[in-house]
Design a protein around this motif. Structure first.
Motif, PDB file in Angstrom:
ATOM      1  N   ASP A  34      -8.755  -5.848  59.181  1.00  0.00           N
ATOM      2  CA  ASP A  34      -8.330  -6.539  57.962  1.00  0.00           C
ATOM      3  C   ASP A  34      -8.234  -8.051  58.163  1.00  0.00           C
ATOM      4  O   ASP A  34      -7.997  -8.783  57.193  1.00  0.00           O
ATOM      5  N   PHE A  90      -3.629  -0.740  50.456  1.00  0.00           N
ATOM      6  CA  PHE A  90      -3.391  -1.967  49.701  1.00  0.00           C
ATOM      7  C   PHE A  90      -3.102  -1.623  48.248  1.00  0.00           C
ATOM      8  O   PHE A  90      -3.648  -0.663  47.701  1.00  0.00           O
ATOM      9  N   MET A  96      -0.204  -5.357  51.225  1.00  0.00           N
ATOM     10  CA  MET A  96      -1.056  -4.811  52.271  1.00  0.00           C
ATOM     11  C   MET A  96      -0.183  -4.109  53.298  1.00  0.00           C
ATOM     12  O   MET A  96       0.651  -4.749  53.958  1.00  0.00           O
ATOM     13  N   VAL A 151      -9.758  -0.100  51.994  1.00  0.00           N
ATOM     14  CA  VAL A 151      -8.346  -0.426  51.824  1.00  0.00           C
ATOM     15  C   VAL A 151      -7.613   0.558  50.929  1.00  0.00           C
ATOM     16  O   VAL A 151      -6.393   0.450  50.750  1.00  0.00           O
TER      17      VAL A 151
END
Length: 120
Positions: free
Chosen positions: A88, A66, A81, A62
């Motif tokens: 995900d 993120f 996000m 991520v």
């Protein structure tokens, strides 16, 4: 002490969501806060964490997409996000190490989970 997570939902690939997790109750202090996720048939994994001092770390999957942040005045942690992908898709759980005011005893607390589905 209670952690209340919100913000999940259905989003198309490439879209964005922001999760929130508010802590409430008999709180003296909150140390490290984190987001975990669990996809169907998989183990729960750490997504992102933020210390009381503001240091952050992220899962490799991520990084760059993120962002974890917190608002100490609101006892709330967020997970922004972006560029979401189908991988995900999972139930996202917030976690916090909280010291209780009445006893000054600390332990880990979990929120109830919020479902994020990335699909077209």
């Amino acid at each position: 002490v209670q952690l209340q997570a919100s913000g999940g939902g259905l989003v198309q690939p490439g879209g964005s969501l922001r999760l929130s997790c508010a802590a409430s109750g008999n709180i003296f202090s909150i140390n490290t806060r984190a987001w975990y996720r669990q996809a169907p048939g998989k183990q729960r994994e750490l997504v992102a964490a933020i210390t009381s001092g503001g240091s952050t770390n992220y899962a490799d999957s991520v990084k760059g997409r993120f962002t974890i942040s917190k608002d100490n005045a609101k006892n709330t942690v967020y997970l922004q996000m972006n560029s979401l992908i189908p991988e995900d898709t999972a139930v996202y759980f917030c976690n916090a190490y909280i010291v209780v005011l009445s006893s000054h005893v600390g332990r880990s607390y979990w929120g109830q989970g919020t479902l994020v589905t990335v699909s077209s």
